[in-house]
Design an enzyme around this catalytic site. Sequence first.
Site, PDB file in Angstrom:
ATOM      1  CB  CYS A 127      -0.846  -0.018   1.158  1.00  0.00           C
ATOM      2  SG  CYS A 127      -2.340   1.262   0.958  1.00  0.00           S
ATOM      3  CG  HIS A 227      -3.842  -2.972   3.488  1.00  0.00           C
ATOM      4  ND1 HIS A 227      -2.963  -2.897   4.349  1.00  0.00           N
ATOM      5  CD2 HIS A 227      -4.214  -2.330   2.708  1.00  0.00           C
ATOM      6  CE1 HIS A 227      -2.599  -1.716   4.210  1.00  0.00           C
ATOM      7  NE2 HIS A 227      -3.492  -0.964   3.384  1.00  0.00           N
ATOM      8  CD  GLU A 229      -1.556  -5.977   5.773  1.00  0.00           C
ATOM      9  OE1 GLU A 229      -2.168  -4.678   6.109  1.00  0.00           O
ATOM     10  OE2 GLU A 229      -0.966  -6.148   4.548  1.00  0.00           O
TER      11      GLU A 229
END
Length: 271
Positions: A127, A227, A229
């Site tokens: 990002c 994202h 994660e």
Amino acid sequence: MASNDSDQNPAADPGPHRPLIGLPTYYGRGQFGVWDRDAAFLPSVYVTAVTRAGGRVVLLPPEDPWTLAEVAELDGIILTGGDDVDPALYDAQAHPRTQAPNVRRDSFEITLYRHARTAKVPVFAICRGAQIVNTVHGGTLHQHVPDLADFGAHEAEKKDEFAEVAVTTAPDTAVAGLIGTGATVRCHHHQAIDRLGEGLVVSARAADGCIEALETPDGSMLAVQWHPEETLEDLRLFTGLVEAAARRAQKTTPTTPLNATTPQTKAEAHR
């Protein structure tokens, strides 16, 4: 029951050497116990993702820049998400919706990235990290995606939620090699890549054309606007970084002065 030396002395059993991955942190207010203090922090999902992918984590608060030799001690780096990048770094005026610049963090991560490229440390940028990479390579950003008539939503209406975005990868790219022809990903970015930086290639786009992933031609740097994660059930991108870091850890890499592969941002060139 008898125990051997490694039971009594963990240092006697070296075990597998997991690659060491550096993750820059934010500075902000943190509440813990009775305290409400300035703190260096990072959402724990980043740490969990790297650990589950087989790496070790060291957190890097944005203090004094690391030297080239210090960065070379890392096996890999993940440039994490966060606040908007300073528009001055790509010679632009701030949009009314652009956040106040975090000059200290920008400077810290730009130096970190440049040294990583020189020391051949694999980089995975997420990002904001992807936007840092693009500006270092001389690229620019769209400062507010909702202003662009042809672009759809790339962030949820609620600030702590994510938009679901379908992305299609470019054939024969490192990102495609890790996640296949496409995926539905979790996004939360109101800014996006505009002009692509020198020496970078687009490796994924959303259906509206928004660049969602980029990389260097040799695949030693991968960057995504989404994202990963936030989807711990799919660690393929993190595993790719950890495996590249492990390969680097197995050999000695000489460091040389910064060269033209990591050009200055326009703002720095003016200084």
